[in-house]
Design a protein around this motif. Structure first.
Motif, PDB file in Angstrom:
ATOM      1  N   PRO A  36       0.503  -1.341   0.007  1.00 51.58           N
ATOM      2  CA  PRO A  36      -0.134   0.016   0.098  1.00 51.58           C
ATOM      3  C   PRO A  36       0.850   1.222   0.031  1.00 51.58           C
ATOM      4  O   PRO A  36       0.354   2.288  -0.522  1.00 51.58           O
ATOM      5  CB  PRO A  36      -0.848  -0.049   1.367  1.00 51.58           C
ATOM      6  N   THR A  99      -0.662  13.634  -4.783  1.00 49.62           N
ATOM      7  CA  THR A  99      -0.854  14.625  -3.866  1.00 49.62           C
ATOM      8  C   THR A  99      -0.700  16.095  -4.636  1.00 49.62           C
ATOM      9  O   THR A  99      -1.543  17.121  -4.349  1.00 49.62           O
ATOM     10  CB  THR A  99       0.121  14.550  -2.535  1.00 49.62           C
ATOM     11  N   HIS A 126      -7.189   9.136   2.728  1.00 49.10           N
ATOM     12  CA  HIS A 126      -6.017   9.726   2.835  1.00 49.10           C
ATOM     13  C   HIS A 126      -5.983  11.144   2.886  1.00 49.10           C
ATOM     14  O   HIS A 126      -6.872  11.643   2.088  1.00 49.10           O
ATOM     15  CB  HIS A 126      -5.145   9.171   1.657  1.00 49.10           C
ATOM     16  N   VAL A 205      -5.935   5.548  -5.624  1.00 44.59           N
ATOM     17  CA  VAL A 205      -4.618   5.306  -5.279  1.00 44.59           C
ATOM     18  C   VAL A 205      -4.477   3.878  -4.983  1.00 44.59           C
ATOM     19  O   VAL A 205      -3.858   3.387  -5.395  1.00 44.59           O
ATOM     20  CB  VAL A 205      -3.932   6.616  -4.429  1.00 44.59           C
ATOM     21  N   HIS A 206      -5.274   3.689  -3.775  1.00 42.08           N
ATOM     22  CA  HIS A 206      -5.264   2.461  -3.060  1.00 42.08           C
ATOM     23  C   HIS A 206      -6.027   1.464  -3.963  1.00 42.08           C
ATOM     24  O   HIS A 206      -5.738   0.074  -3.728  1.00 42.08           O
ATOM     25  CB  HIS A 206      -5.659   2.674  -1.600  1.00 42.08           C
ATOM     26  N   SER A 226      -1.653   6.604  -8.829  1.00 39.22           N
ATOM     27  CA  SER A 226      -0.277   6.623  -8.737  1.00 39.22           C
ATOM     28  C   SER A 226       0.300   5.401  -9.121  1.00 39.22           C
ATOM     29  O   SER A 226       0.135   4.316  -8.628  1.00 39.22           O
ATOM     30  CB  SER A 226       0.344   7.118  -7.384  1.00 39.22           C
ATOM     31  N   LYS A 229       1.836   2.486  -7.121  1.00 40.35           N
ATOM     32  CA  LYS A 229       1.174   1.771  -6.195  1.00 40.35           C
ATOM     33  C   LYS A 229       0.699   0.511  -6.958  1.00 40.35           C
ATOM     34  O   LYS A 229       0.101  -0.346  -6.599  1.00 40.35           O
ATOM     35  CB  LYS A 229      -0.261   2.319  -5.500  1.00 40.35           C
TER      36      LYS A 229
HETATM   37  C1  LIG Z   1      -5.580   6.354  -1.049  1.00 38.90           C
HETATM   38  C2  LIG Z   1      -4.195   7.282  -1.210  1.00 38.90           C
HETATM   39  N1  LIG Z   1      -4.591   8.348  -1.578  1.00 38.90           N
HETATM   40  C3  LIG Z   1      -3.322   9.225  -2.105  1.00 38.90           C
HETATM   41  C4  LIG Z   1      -2.138   8.820  -1.526  1.00 38.90           C
HETATM   42  C5  LIG Z   1      -0.972   9.834  -1.789  1.00 38.90           C
HETATM   43  O1  LIG Z   1      -0.270   9.513  -3.047  1.00 38.90           O
HETATM   44  P1  LIG Z   1       0.831  10.074  -3.712  1.00 38.90           P
HETATM   45  O2  LIG Z   1       2.032   9.652  -2.927  1.00 38.90           O
HETATM   46  O3  LIG Z   1       0.946   9.594  -5.301  1.00 38.90           O
HETATM   47  O4  LIG Z   1       0.714  11.650  -3.659  1.00 38.90           O
HETATM   48  C6  LIG Z   1      -1.717   7.742  -0.992  1.00 38.90           C
HETATM   49  C7  LIG Z   1      -0.464   7.348  -0.696  1.00 38.90           C
HETATM   50  O5  LIG Z   1      -0.219   6.487   0.249  1.00 38.90           O
HETATM   51  C8  LIG Z   1      -2.845   6.697  -0.789  1.00 38.90           C
HETATM   52  O6  LIG Z   1      -2.662   5.599  -0.158  1.00 38.90           O
END
Ligand SMILES: Cc1ncc(COP(=O)(O)O)c(C=O)c1O
Length: 420
Positions: A36, A99, A126, A205-206, A226, A229
């Motif tokens: 994750p 982000t 998140h 993302v998740h 992303s 992941k």
């Molecule tokens: C559910 C979720 N959203 C957003 C993010 C942030 O992603 P990024 O690292 O690409 O900014 C994460 C990172 O762990 C995440 O798990």
């Protein structure tokens, strides 16, 4: 069909693709249960990055071969990501990470917002899907936060319905929780958002390493994920409905194009990693074709891959939850009933009595078992569950390259921790 594909899921082939899965720590093969926070990458991704530097390393829009190859590579990666999202290539935007993309998009959307307009965020998300929207409070925008049902860590949909009002301009919801694995009913929430005249922004993302994405079926306005992941390099990607990418105005330098989607990509991108993104998706396509050679298009092959990985991940999840329930003092957060596995993915958070999660993770880490501890930036949830002051939780993330043997090692490691 699913059963057949699950049978054809070739874990030995999968693990061969990921060189890092052979790493050893203190004489033990590493068990990567840290997916994750970022998954391992297959050879194909590494080779794509290397090949980029060897043959296409130049900036965009030049009148010479390497620049033209670079442009072609970016265009083809957009087409690949469009197949993953089920959208047009012109609706795919690359960025540094989720982000950064979300902060930039939120600022751009805010150009059209006025004081008193509302944005709905959730307790399950998140912080990268909370803070960028909360930042708009500086402009008088009001954020309203949807609560969870504590007993199973699902979104409280009644509360969501109350929080969406005629003043709501955007609803920001995660597809799956990176802490407790809950999968949200995103299509249903999108309908509610649209009925109120609001935009729907989905943080996938998740979800992306665990489930097949279809932005058309969801009808969401934006969706981010992303690649790091889902077996790719450290970058972020955005799907935006064409009409919205055209309507909202990104902050950009004057000489940069006004054409979508490029106008949303600020400055020079990490182009070598864009090459890696295409390879990560191609890895999933190859996996899908191995599971069922009848898959014709790239998107069909992707769907076939997920049809094989989802049941495989569920068998690991079942084994993990069964095993955890035999360990004294374990508290699992989120859905534990196998009949409801469709509402969750294979990410499990727990506490072991009052033991500090960092200490458990360090103990396991010395034995080559990689887990995460803390809040994983799901700050609202960590606070809501009352674990924030106690070091958060221990998170075990299972993806399709993990094995039943690794689950056994984790369970044995937890038992050993208790009797040390
Ligand atoms: C559910 C979720 N959203 C957003 C993010 C942030 O992603 P990024 O690292 O690409 O900014 C994460 C990172 O762990 C995440 O798990």
């Amino acid at each position: 069909m699913q059963g057949t594909e699950a049978q054809r899921f070739d874990i030995a082939w999968v693990r061969e693709q990921f060189p890092s899965l052979k790493l050893k720590v203190n004489g033990q093969i590493a068990a990567f249960l840290d997916g994750p926070a970022g998954t391992q990458v297959p050879w194909m991704v590494m080779e794509a990055v290397q090949n980029y530097f060897a043959s296409a390393n130049a900036n965009t829009c030049g009148a010479f071969a390497t620049s033209q190859r670079n442009d072609a590579m970016i265009a083809s990666t957009r087409a690949v990501m469009a197949d993953l999202f089920n959208c047009e290539p012109s609706e795919v935007v690359f960025g540094q990470n989720m982000t950064t993309i979300t902060f930039a998009l939120a600022r751009s959307i805010a150009r059209e917002l006025k004081p008193g307009d509302e944005i709905v965020v959730t307790t399950l998300d998140h912080d990268a899907n909370v803070a960028p929207w909360r930042a708009l409070e500086e402009k008088g925008v009001v954020t309203r936060q949807v609560d969870i049902r504590e007993e199973d860590c699902t979104l409280d949909l009644d509360d969501l319905k109350r929080k969406i009002t005629p003043k709501t301009k955007l609803v920001a919801v995660g597809y799956a929780s990176n802490m407790v694995g809950t999968i949200n009913p995103v299509a249903e929430i999108t309908k509610l958002a649209h009925e109120a005249g609001a935009l729907m922004f989905v943080d996938a993302v998740h979800y992306a390493p665990h489930g097949f994405i279809d932005v058309k079926a969801l009808d969401c306005d934006f969706l981010v994920c992303s690649p790091y992941k889902f077996f790719g390099p450290h970058m972020g990607t955005l799907y935006g409905k064409r009409e919205h990418l055209q309507r909202f105005k990104p902050y950009k330098v004057r000489p940069a194009t006004n054409a979508i989607p490029d106008c949303w990509e600020t400055g020079t991108q990490v182009q070598e990693l864009i090459a890696g993104i295409a390879a990560a998706v191609e890895y999933l396509v190859q996996l899908g074709r191995r599971c069922d050679a009848r898959a014709e298009s790239r998107r069909e092959a992707l769907q076939t891959a997920y049809r094989a990985t989802v049941p495989y991940e569920r068998t690991l999840l079942m084994k993990l939850l069964d095993g955890l329930q035999t360990i004294p003092g374990v508290k699992i957060y989120g859905i534990a009933d196998p009949k409801r596995f469709g509402e969750r993915c294979s990410t499990v958070s727990l506490r072991l009595g009052e033991h500090n999660p960092t200490k458990i993770a360090a103990f396991l880490g010395e034995r080559g078992i990689f887990t995460w501890d803390g809040n994983f930036y799901a700050l609202n949830l960590s606070e809501r569950l009352g674990v924030e002051q106690k070091g958060g939780v221990l998170r075990i993330g299972l993806v399709h390259y993990n094995t039943a043997d690794e689950v056994d090692r984790l369970l044995a490691g937890l038992r050993e921790f208790l009797t040390r």
